[in-house]
Write a protein that holds these residues in place. Structure first.
Motif, short mmCIF file in Angstrom:
data_model
loop_
_atom_site.label_atom_id
_atom_site.label_comp_id
_atom_site.label_asym_id
_atom_site.label_seq_id
_atom_site.Cartn_x
_atom_site.Cartn_y
_atom_site.Cartn_z
N LYS A 211 0.81 -1.22 0.00
CA LYS A 211 0.00 0.00 0.00
C LYS A 211 0.84 1.27 0.00
O LYS A 211 0.33 2.37 0.21
N GLY A 212 2.12 1.11 -0.26
CA GLY A 212 2.99 2.27 -0.41
C GLY A 212 3.10 2.63 -1.88
O GLY A 212 2.21 2.34 -2.68
N ARG A 213 4.18 3.27 -2.25
CA ARG A 213 4.39 3.64 -3.64
C ARG A 213 4.48 2.38 -4.51
O ARG A 213 5.02 1.36 -4.09
N ASN A 214 4.00 2.50 -5.73
CA ASN A 214 4.00 1.40 -6.69
C ASN A 214 4.72 1.89 -7.94
O ASN A 214 4.12 2.60 -8.75
N TYR A 215 5.98 1.55 -8.09
CA TYR A 215 6.74 2.12 -9.21
C TYR A 215 7.85 1.19 -9.69
O TYR A 215 8.23 0.24 -9.01
N LEU A 216 8.34 1.47 -10.90
CA LEU A 216 9.34 0.63 -11.54
C LEU A 216 10.75 0.93 -11.07
O LEU A 216 11.60 0.04 -11.03
N GLY A 217 11.03 2.17 -10.76
CA GLY A 217 12.37 2.57 -10.36
C GLY A 217 12.56 4.06 -10.55
O GLY A 217 11.59 4.81 -10.65
N LEU A 218 13.82 4.48 -10.60
CA LEU A 218 14.16 5.89 -10.78
C LEU A 218 14.66 6.14 -12.20
O LEU A 218 15.18 5.23 -12.86
N ALA A 219 14.53 7.37 -12.65
CA ALA A 219 15.05 7.74 -13.97
C ALA A 219 16.55 7.49 -14.06
O ALA A 219 17.08 7.22 -15.14
N SER A 220 17.24 7.56 -12.93
CA SER A 220 18.70 7.37 -12.91
C SER A 220 19.12 5.91 -12.84
O SER A 220 20.30 5.60 -12.96
N ASP A 221 18.18 4.99 -12.65
CA ASP A 221 18.53 3.57 -12.54
C ASP A 221 19.03 3.02 -13.87
O ASP A 221 18.39 3.24 -14.91
N PRO A 222 20.13 2.28 -13.88
CA PRO A 222 20.63 1.70 -15.14
C PRO A 222 19.66 0.74 -15.79
O PRO A 222 19.67 0.57 -17.01
N ASP A 223 18.79 0.09 -15.00
CA ASP A 223 17.90 -0.93 -15.57
C ASP A 223 16.47 -0.43 -15.81
O ASP A 223 15.57 -1.22 -16.11
N ILE A 224 16.25 0.88 -15.73
CA ILE A 224 14.88 1.40 -15.83
C ILE A 224 14.29 1.19 -17.22
O ILE A 224 13.09 0.95 -17.37
N PHE A 225 15.11 1.23 -18.26
CA PHE A 225 14.58 1.13 -19.63
C PHE A 225 14.03 -0.27 -19.92
O PHE A 225 12.97 -0.41 -20.53
N GLY A 226 14.75 -1.28 -19.47
CA GLY A 226 14.26 -2.64 -19.66
C GLY A 226 12.98 -2.90 -18.89
O GLY A 226 12.05 -3.55 -19.38
N LYS A 227 12.91 -2.37 -17.67
CA LYS A 227 11.70 -2.53 -16.86
C LYS A 227 10.50 -1.86 -17.53
O LYS A 227 9.40 -2.38 -17.53
N LEU A 228 10.75 -0.69 -18.08
CA LEU A 228 9.68 0.05 -18.74
C LEU A 228 9.16 -0.72 -19.95
O LEU A 228 7.95 -0.83 -20.16
#
Length: 462
Positions: A211-228
């Motif tokens: 019930k907290g934040r629900n998110y993929l990661g940070l814009a600065s994360d190296p793996d954010i593009f694959g997750k997106l």
């Protein structure tokens, strides 16, 4: 690679010379010399290969450390302050602990988050609060698996040591991330707790129960593009029959020209005052936008929320295409065809107000098509004439953001979102309410960027 080949060449050359110089009378002597030379050459070759390997390994390690460091910096930047944590608990759970919090208030706060009756045993202190939090988060049985010996070993992994019956609780709470090593140290020292420490613990419980934040990661994360990309590829058309009927009638009666259908299962649950919602239909645009933010030193938490965009299909556009899992045109009458297309809302929670305010200029410069640059030169892939982004924050610059209303109609986990101007809000709410058959319509005030506001009012195509 070149050094390795050079070593092999030396070996071949020396071996050839050794064999060529061997005569019938001095075979053993020359053979010994040749063998020695070959051995030295092989050793030299190995040494050079090891140097290459060591240099490559060092380079890879350095690159990994740099990526790790970027991620750690981002996580540190987004570590919630006491004020942010208190604001989050108040917004989503109506929790507002006082400076002198007691056991009853803490129990009520846990219930507001988990809907469980969790009694705090004894007076409220760090130990009893952690014990209650472990139960509320669903880790009670796990905590019982920690013997005193195991607990002490686990604490050593965090650079901690201590004595007492509560070590198992502390070690378990550390392992499941309910508390930090710093908080564990205060607990071991039996330091007096404060409101901020209780708020932090409650926030951890909220995260643990989803019930907290629900998110993929940070814009600065190296793996954010694959997750997106993976998240986008999982999206397909979905529908709520009740809301679809309301929406169809709304378009048919020209109450709205279109709307978005969303599911609360994907809700980012970000802090509203630091969040922007950016709508688009192409995932490559989102990928480039996140890269753009990072290049402009603007960091943000990232969540991708699926949105079924529903609007009228005009037969002038050509034959109705065959349906796919992400796009379908439905015929309701000879005069009404509706498109159902998977799009997305990119939710961005910024670290501070400064970054949130900077977003508008970045979009206008790099992600907005305009008459002076209609060929999109220097713009992100898929840039629109009228990009769409909005926030509920009320102190946005009036020249850049304009008040509108999202007339939200909710049925269970699903909701539809027709946008309208302030002037038309009451009329739209009244008309939607008449169609909704008892389902409430909640007009949510939002502030939208100038280009989309011009589209909504019909004032300008850009």
């Amino acid at each position: 690679m070149k050094r390795g080949l050079l070593g092999s060449a030396v070996v071949s050359f020396v071996l050839a010379m050794a064999l060529a110089s061997c005569g019938a009378s001095g075979v053993k002597e020359e053979e010994t010399k040749g063998t020695t030379a070959v051995t030295e050459a092989v050793q030299e070759g190995k040494k050079e290969k090891e140097e290459v390997k060591e240099e490559t390994g060092s380079s890879e390690k350095e690159e990994a450390l740099q990526e790790d460091a970027a991620k750690r910096r981002g996580e540190a930047e987004f570590k919630d302050s006491a004020e942010k944590t208190a604001s989050y608990l108040n917004h989503y759970f109506k929790i507002d602990l006082k400076a002198e919090t007691d056991a009853k208030a803490f129990s009520e706060a846990l219930k507001a988050i988990t809907e469980k009756d969790i009694a705090v045993e004894g007076e409220l202190d760090r130990s009893t609060a952690v014990s209650a939090a472990i139960k509320a988060a669903g880790y009670e049985e796990l905590a019982l698996t920690y013997t005193t010996e195991k607990a002490k070993e686990r604490l050593k992994q965090y650079g901690l040591e201590g004595e007492g019956d509560h070590l198992s609780l502390i070690a378990c709470a550390l392992d499941v991330d309910l508390i930090s090593p710093e908080e564990a140290m205060l607990l071991l020292k039996n330091e007096k707790p404060d409101k901020a420490s209780f708020d932090t613990l409650l926030m951890k419980v909220a995260d643990a129960v989803g019930k907290g934040r629900n998110y993929l990661g940070l814009a600065s994360d190296p793996d954010i593009f694959g997750k997106l990309e993976k998240e986008w590829n999982s999206f397909q058309l979905f529908e709520d029959e009740t809301l679809s009927e309301v929406g169809r009638k709304a378009v048919e009666q020209e109450i709205t020209t279109g709307y978005g259908l969303k599911s609360s299962a994907y809700d980012a649950r970000f802090l509203p005052d630091l969040t922007l919602q950016y709508g688009h239909s192409d995932i490559l645009h989102a990928q480039q936008l996140i890269g753009l933010l990072d290049s402009e030193n603007i960091n943000a938490r990232i969540q991708l929320e699926p949105k079924i965009s529903i609007y009228q299909y005009l037969l002038d556009w050509g034959p109705v295409p065959d349906p796919t899992p992400t796009y379908e045109v439905k015929k309701f009458s000879d005069d009404l065809y509706l498109v159902y297309a998977v799009e997305y809302d990119l939710k961005l929670e910024f670290a501070d107000t400064e970054d949130l305010m900077a977003f508008d200029k970045v979009i206008k410069t790099f992600a907005k098509k305009n008459s002076e640059n209609a060929d999109l030169k220097g713009l992100l892939y898929g840039s629109w004439w009228q990009p769409l982004y909005s926030t509920v924050r009320e102190d946005m610059p009036k020249e850049d953001y304009h008040e509108i209303y999202d007339c939200v109609v909710t049925n269970g986990n699903y909701s539809i979102h027709p946008f309208t101007t302030v002037e038309k809000k009451d009329e739209v709410v009244k008309s939607l309410s008449a169609l909704s058959d008892g389902i409430s319509v909640n007009p949510e005030k939002r502030y939208v960027n100038t280009a989309f506001y011009n589209y909504l009012t019909g004032e300008d195509y850009q």
